[in-house]
Design a protein around this motif. Structure first.
Motif, PDB file in Angstrom:
ATOM      1  N   VAL A 134       0.847  -1.191   0.000  1.00 58.56           N
ATOM      2  CA  VAL A 134       0.000   0.000   0.000  1.00 58.56           C
ATOM      3  C   VAL A 134       0.882   1.240   0.000  1.00 58.56           C
ATOM      4  O   VAL A 134       2.014   1.219   0.474  1.00 58.56           O
ATOM      5  CB  VAL A 134      -0.957   0.038   1.224  1.00 58.56           C
ATOM      6  CG1 VAL A 134      -1.943  -1.100   1.158  1.00 58.56           C
ATOM      7  CG2 VAL A 134      -0.195   0.008   2.521  1.00 58.56           C
ATOM      8  N   ASP A 143      -3.758   4.637   3.339  1.00 55.60           N
ATOM      9  CA  ASP A 143      -5.160   4.934   3.098  1.00 55.60           C
ATOM     10  C   ASP A 143      -5.998   3.758   3.602  1.00 55.60           C
ATOM     11  O   ASP A 143      -5.678   2.597   3.341  1.00 55.60           O
ATOM     12  CB  ASP A 143      -5.400   5.153   1.596  1.00 55.60           C
ATOM     13  CG  ASP A 143      -6.864   5.378   1.282  1.00 55.60           C
ATOM     14  OD1 ASP A 143      -7.420   6.385   1.763  1.00 55.60           O
ATOM     15  OD2 ASP A 143      -7.446   4.517   0.595  1.00 55.60           O
ATOM     16  N   PHE A 144      -7.084   4.050   4.322  1.00 56.06           N
ATOM     17  CA  PHE A 144      -7.900   3.001   4.935  1.00 56.06           C
ATOM     18  C   PHE A 144      -8.473   2.035   3.900  1.00 56.06           C
ATOM     19  O   PHE A 144      -8.373   0.817   4.038  1.00 56.06           O
ATOM     20  CB  PHE A 144      -9.035   3.630   5.755  1.00 56.06           C
ATOM     21  CG  PHE A 144      -9.965   2.608   6.353  1.00 56.06           C
ATOM     22  CD1 PHE A 144      -9.600   1.890   7.480  1.00 56.06           C
ATOM     23  CD2 PHE A 144     -11.196   2.344   5.764  1.00 56.06           C
ATOM     24  CE1 PHE A 144     -10.456   0.941   8.020  1.00 56.06           C
ATOM     25  CE2 PHE A 144     -12.052   1.393   6.301  1.00 56.06           C
ATOM     26  CZ  PHE A 144     -11.682   0.694   7.431  1.00 56.06           C
ATOM     27  N   GLN A 145      -9.107   2.568   2.850  1.00 52.94           N
ATOM     28  CA  GLN A 145      -9.747   1.717   1.839  1.00 52.94           C
ATOM     29  C   GLN A 145      -8.733   0.841   1.111  1.00 52.94           C
ATOM     30  O   GLN A 145      -8.961  -0.352   0.889  1.00 52.94           O
ATOM     31  CB  GLN A 145     -10.526   2.576   0.830  1.00 52.94           C
ATOM     32  CG  GLN A 145     -11.677   3.336   1.425  1.00 52.94           C
ATOM     33  CD  GLN A 145     -12.780   2.413   1.933  1.00 52.94           C
ATOM     34  OE1 GLN A 145     -12.984   1.338   1.423  1.00 52.94           O
ATOM     35  NE2 GLN A 145     -13.473   2.842   2.972  1.00 52.94           N
ATOM     36  N   GLU A 146      -7.612   1.427   0.745  1.00 50.90           N
ATOM     37  CA  GLU A 146      -6.568   0.670   0.044  1.00 50.90           C
ATOM     38  C   GLU A 146      -6.000  -0.436   0.946  1.00 50.90           C
ATOM     39  O   GLU A 146      -5.796  -1.566   0.507  1.00 50.90           O
ATOM     40  CB  GLU A 146      -5.454   1.620  -0.397  1.00 50.90           C
ATOM     41  CG  GLU A 146      -4.360   0.944  -1.196  1.00 50.90           C
ATOM     42  CD  GLU A 146      -3.228   1.893  -1.567  1.00 50.90           C
ATOM     43  OE1 GLU A 146      -2.290   1.418  -2.217  1.00 50.90           O
ATOM     44  OE2 GLU A 146      -3.281   3.092  -1.191  1.00 50.90           O
ATOM     45  N   THR A 147      -5.804  -0.112   2.212  1.00 51.63           N
ATOM     46  CA  THR A 147      -5.286  -1.090   3.167  1.00 51.63           C
ATOM     47  C   THR A 147      -6.287  -2.221   3.381  1.00 51.63           C
ATOM     48  O   THR A 147      -5.913  -3.393   3.426  1.00 51.63           O
ATOM     49  CB  THR A 147      -4.958  -0.413   4.515  1.00 51.63           C
ATOM     50  OG1 THR A 147      -4.032   0.648   4.277  1.00 51.63           O
ATOM     51  CG2 THR A 147      -4.371  -1.400   5.497  1.00 51.63           C
ATOM     52  N   GLN A 148      -7.553  -1.884   3.482  1.00 49.33           N
ATOM     53  CA  GLN A 148      -8.595  -2.893   3.666  1.00 49.33           C
ATOM     54  C   GLN A 148      -8.629  -3.859   2.480  1.00 49.33           C
ATOM     55  O   GLN A 148      -8.686  -5.078   2.657  1.00 49.33           O
ATOM     56  CB  GLN A 148      -9.940  -2.214   3.848  1.00 49.33           C
ATOM     57  CG  GLN A 148     -11.071  -3.176   4.139  1.00 49.33           C
ATOM     58  CD  GLN A 148     -12.404  -2.459   4.300  1.00 49.33           C
ATOM     59  OE1 GLN A 148     -12.637  -1.418   3.700  1.00 49.33           O
ATOM     60  NE2 GLN A 148     -13.268  -3.026   5.112  1.00 49.33           N
ATOM     61  N   LYS A 149      -8.573  -3.329   1.261  1.00 46.43           N
ATOM     62  CA  LYS A 149      -8.573  -4.181   0.064  1.00 46.43           C
ATOM     63  C   LYS A 149      -7.349  -5.088   0.042  1.00 46.43           C
ATOM     64  O   LYS A 149      -7.444  -6.272  -0.285  1.00 46.43           O
ATOM     65  CB  LYS A 149      -8.603  -3.313  -1.200  1.00 46.43           C
ATOM     66  CG  LYS A 149      -9.935  -2.674  -1.496  1.00 46.43           C
ATOM     67  CD  LYS A 149      -9.781  -1.703  -2.627  1.00 46.43           C
ATOM     68  CE  LYS A 149     -10.625  -2.095  -3.787  1.00 46.43           C
ATOM     69  NZ  LYS A 149     -10.563  -1.102  -4.877  1.00 46.43           N
ATOM     70  N   GLU A 150      -6.204  -4.549   0.375  1.00 50.47           N
ATOM     71  CA  GLU A 150      -4.961  -5.335   0.362  1.00 50.47           C
ATOM     72  C   GLU A 150      -4.993  -6.415   1.447  1.00 50.47           C
ATOM     73  O   GLU A 150      -4.535  -7.533   1.228  1.00 50.47           O
ATOM     74  CB  GLU A 150      -3.752  -4.412   0.543  1.00 50.47           C
ATOM     75  CG  GLU A 150      -2.420  -5.113   0.536  1.00 50.47           C
ATOM     76  CD  GLU A 150      -2.046  -5.750  -0.809  1.00 50.47           C
ATOM     77  OE1 GLU A 150      -1.006  -6.428  -0.851  1.00 50.47           O
ATOM     78  OE2 GLU A 150      -2.769  -5.588  -1.804  1.00 50.47           O
TER      79      GLU A 150
END
Length: 166
Positions: A134, A143-150
């Protein structure tokens, strides 16, 4: 700003603040799962088995046995606890077990007048670290959304896939 990646270290803290010196054990539950001697054969037990030792009478010495043999190992390493639990089970001559067969040990006791469940093996204290790909902002935060997806991607491709042999 966060320090360099090499300077970051993960630590687990466990607070064993419960005083077990006056614990009165009422029950000991031991979960067993014997593994097959060959990886080609299924396990001896299709699932896990539970052995329960209980206090049966006022003068049976159950509390003293648990206080002397099991409770002193609270907070020690899992291998030490499994070894002593296997010794206790083997002394009762009900079933012969090895320390690798022990999956869990829980003691139900009266501590300071209230009923407590004492988890001898703290299986929830382990964590596995996986690097996440990320980007970080100027302050070094992802970034929260990017981290969640990863995290979901790593869960599916690295953790679940490997543990389930997918």
């Amino acid at each position: 700003m966060l320090p360099d990646y090499d300077d970051i270290k993960a630590h687990t803290y466990r607070l064993d603040s419960i005083n077990l010196s006056k614990a009165e054990a009422k029950e000991v539950r031991i979960t067993l799962s014997r593994h097959s001697s060959s990886i080609a054969k299924p396990n001896v037990f299709s699932q896990s088995s539970i052995i329960t030792f209980k206090k049966h009478s006022r003068d049976d010495g159950f509390e003293g046995e648990v206080s002397q043999k099991l409770l002193p190992f609270f907070g020690r390493t899992n291998s030490d606890i499994k070894r002593v639990v296997a010794e206790v089970v083997n002394q009762n001559e009900l079933i012969a077990v090895q320390d690798t067969d022990i999956q869990d040990c829980t003691i139900i006791a009266k501590v300071n007048g209230s009923k407590k469940t004492i988890y001898m093996l703290d299986s929830g204290s382990f964590a596995t670290k996986f690097p996440l790909n990320v980007t970080l902002d100027a302050d070094g935060h992802p970034d929260f959304q990017e981290t969640q997806k990863e995290m979901l991607r790593v869960l599916g491709t690295e953790i679940i896939a490997k543990s389930e042999n997918v």
